[in-house]
Design a protein around this motif. Structure first.
Motif, PDB file in Angstrom:
ATOM      1  N   SER A   1       0.364  -1.399  -0.229  1.00  0.00           N
ATOM      2  CA  SER A   1       0.258   0.008  -0.263  1.00  0.00           C
ATOM      3  C   SER A   1       0.799   1.165   0.026  1.00  0.00           C
ATOM      4  N   GLN A   2       1.682   1.549  -0.462  1.00  0.00           N
ATOM      5  CA  GLN A   2       3.188   2.679  -0.296  1.00  0.00           C
ATOM      6  C   GLN A   2       3.524   2.382  -1.607  1.00  0.00           C
ATOM      7  N   GLY A   3       4.365   3.744  -2.175  1.00  0.00           N
ATOM      8  CA  GLY A   3       4.996   3.736  -3.478  1.00  0.00           C
ATOM      9  C   GLY A   3       5.760   3.066  -3.418  1.00  0.00           C
ATOM     10  N   PRO A   4       6.398   2.572  -4.723  1.00  0.00           N
ATOM     11  CA  PRO A   4       8.164   1.963  -4.465  1.00  0.00           C
ATOM     12  C   PRO A   4       8.952   2.622  -3.936  1.00  0.00           C
ATOM     13  N   GLN A   5      10.297   2.571  -3.279  1.00  0.00           N
ATOM     14  CA  GLN A   5      10.964   2.754  -2.878  1.00  0.00           C
ATOM     15  C   GLN A   5      12.461   2.849  -3.686  1.00  0.00           C
ATOM     16  N   TYR A   6      13.082   3.691  -4.022  1.00  0.00           N
ATOM     17  CA  TYR A   6      14.508   3.388  -4.515  1.00  0.00           C
ATOM     18  C   TYR A   6      15.549   3.119  -3.822  1.00  0.00           C
ATOM     19  N   ILE A   7      16.335   2.136  -4.074  1.00  0.00           N
ATOM     20  CA  ILE A   7      17.104   1.105  -3.188  1.00  0.00           C
ATOM     21  C   ILE A   7      18.588   1.369  -3.387  1.00  0.00           C
ATOM     22  N   ILE A   8      18.809   1.589  -4.786  1.00  0.00           N
ATOM     23  CA  ILE A   8      20.324   1.930  -5.647  1.00  0.00           C
ATOM     24  C   ILE A   8      20.373   1.133  -7.393  1.00  0.00           C
ATOM     25  N   HIS A   9      21.260   1.793  -7.670  1.00  0.00           N
ATOM     26  CA  HIS A   9      21.343   1.020  -8.992  1.00  0.00           C
ATOM     27  C   HIS A   9      22.670   1.364  -9.325  1.00  0.00           C
ATOM     28  N   GLY A  10      23.399   0.345 -10.502  1.00  0.00           N
ATOM     29  CA  GLY A  10      24.668   0.932 -10.995  1.00  0.00           C
ATOM     30  C   GLY A  10      24.694   0.098 -12.618  1.00  0.00           C
ATOM     31  N   LEU A  11      25.827   0.193 -13.549  1.00  0.00           N
ATOM     32  CA  LEU A  11      25.978   0.123 -14.193  1.00  0.00           C
ATOM     33  C   LEU A  11      26.663  -0.988 -14.865  1.00  0.00           C
ATOM     34  N   LYS A  12      27.975  -0.949 -14.365  1.00  0.00           N
ATOM     35  CA  LYS A  12      29.178  -2.373 -13.851  1.00  0.00           C
ATOM     36  C   LYS A  12      29.760  -2.661 -12.640  1.00  0.00           C
ATOM     37  N   ASN A  13      30.058  -1.875 -12.209  1.00  0.00           N
ATOM     38  CA  ASN A  13      30.423  -1.711 -11.249  1.00  0.00           C
ATOM     39  C   ASN A  13      29.786  -2.053  -9.831  1.00  0.00           C
ATOM     40  N   ASN A  14      30.449  -2.977  -8.703  1.00  0.00           N
ATOM     41  CA  ASN A  14      29.587  -3.436  -7.362  1.00  0.00           C
ATOM     42  C   ASN A  14      29.307  -2.028  -6.391  1.00  0.00           C
ATOM     43  N   GLU A  15      28.279  -1.694  -6.025  1.00  0.00           N
ATOM     44  CA  GLU A  15      27.486  -0.765  -5.521  1.00  0.00           C
ATOM     45  C   GLU A  15      27.296  -0.606  -4.210  1.00  0.00           C
ATOM     46  N   THR A  16      27.778   0.092  -3.123  1.00  0.00           N
ATOM     47  CA  THR A  16      26.995   0.193  -1.744  1.00  0.00           C
ATOM     48  C   THR A  16      26.321   1.391  -0.903  1.00  0.00           C
ATOM     49  N   ASN A  17      25.143   1.250  -0.518  1.00  0.00           N
ATOM     50  CA  ASN A  17      24.688   2.667   0.144  1.00  0.00           C
ATOM     51  C   ASN A  17      24.705   2.429   1.523  1.00  0.00           C
ATOM     52  N   GLU A  18      23.717   2.968   2.407  1.00  0.00           N
ATOM     53  CA  GLU A  18      23.299   3.437   3.291  1.00  0.00           C
ATOM     54  C   GLU A  18      22.302   1.892   3.807  1.00  0.00           C
ATOM     55  N   MET A  19      21.503   1.539   2.601  1.00  0.00           N
ATOM     56  CA  MET A  19      20.278   0.509   2.168  1.00  0.00           C
ATOM     57  C   MET A  19      20.980  -0.716   1.562  1.00  0.00           C
ATOM     58  N   ALA A  20      21.863  -1.096   0.943  1.00  0.00           N
ATOM     59  CA  ALA A  20      21.761  -2.282   0.253  1.00  0.00           C
ATOM     60  C   ALA A  20      23.352  -2.194  -0.048  1.00  0.00           C
ATOM     61  N   SER A  21      23.517  -3.492  -0.858  1.00  0.00           N
ATOM     62  CA  SER A  21      24.763  -4.213  -1.205  1.00  0.00           C
ATOM     63  C   SER A  21      24.611  -4.196  -2.956  1.00  0.00           C
TER      64      SER A  21
END
Lengths: 112, 112
Positions: free
Chosen positions: B41-61
């Protein structure tokens, strides 16, 4: 960071009545704006997108229309609602500096 | 149609890492991998994105294979609040549209 406001959160409308859903965006300028619909138990379907004031592109033929009277205002409308217009309507914005799309909290529309 | 394939559902124990796979074998060179999640019942929440390299932020890898044909979203310490439908999407980053095509996603259930 941008904030996306949608209202109302829920709406119950009779078949044949008009519709106007509003979306406003804060914290950015000249965003790309999007309207999606999510039918019960299904994925999101893109309905309209806009790259600027007065510029609207439609992705699917339907009973709905969209308008962008101001830079950060996106409106979804219908002259006569159908039962099939029921669903969860989501507005999204993407900053012109190429950030990911962010979504509002949506409007749940029920047609009786 | 969505250009990604994800398992329909997954379970994860609270406090453990949740690894959500995604196949995108037809990804093109200018397409990014985006992950969103949608709590009921909520709108989608952005988590993370990437092109080629591995990425990490406060939410996920985000781990992307060298051939870019698949990726894995990692929630390092899943909590009950991480229960949601997780969407893996491939899309161009720039351009005037930047539309997202949502598939059915993976329903992640985090259990105590």
């Amino acid at each position: 960071s941008q904030t996306i406001h949608q209202w109302p959160a829920t709406l119950v409308q009779p078949v044949g009545s008009p519709l106007s859903l509003e979306c406003t965006v804060e914290g950015t300028s000249n965003p790309n704006l999007y309207w999606y619909r999510q039918a019960a138990g299904r994925g999101l379907q893109l309905l309209f997108y806009s790259v600027g004031i007065g510029q609207i592109s439609s992705e699917v033929p339907q009973n709905l229309s969209a308008s962008r009277p101001q830079d950060r205002q996106f409106i979804l409308s219908s002259k006569k609602l159908l039962l099939s217009d029921s669903g969860f309507y989501l507005c999204a914005a993407r900053d012109s500096s190429n950030q990911p799309q962010h979504f509002g909290d949506g409007t749940r529309l029920s047609i009786l | 149609d969505a250009k990604t394939t994800q398992p329909t559902s997954m379970d994860c124990a609270e406090g453990r890492a949740a690894n959500l796979p995604c196949n995108h074998s037809t990804i093109s060179g200018n397409e990014y991998v985006y992950w969103y999640r949608q709590i009921h019942s909520q709108g989608p929440q952005y988590i993370i994105h990437g092109l080629k390299n591995n990425e990490t932020n406060e939410m996920a890898s985000l781990i992307i294979t060298e051939d870019r044909k698949s990726s894995t979203l990692i929630l390092p310490h899943a909590t009950l609040r991480d229960t949601a439908v997780y969407y893996c999407i491939v899309s161009t980053y720039g351009g005037s549209q930047g539309n997202l095509i949502f598939g059915k996603g993976t329903k992640l259930s985090v259990k105590p």
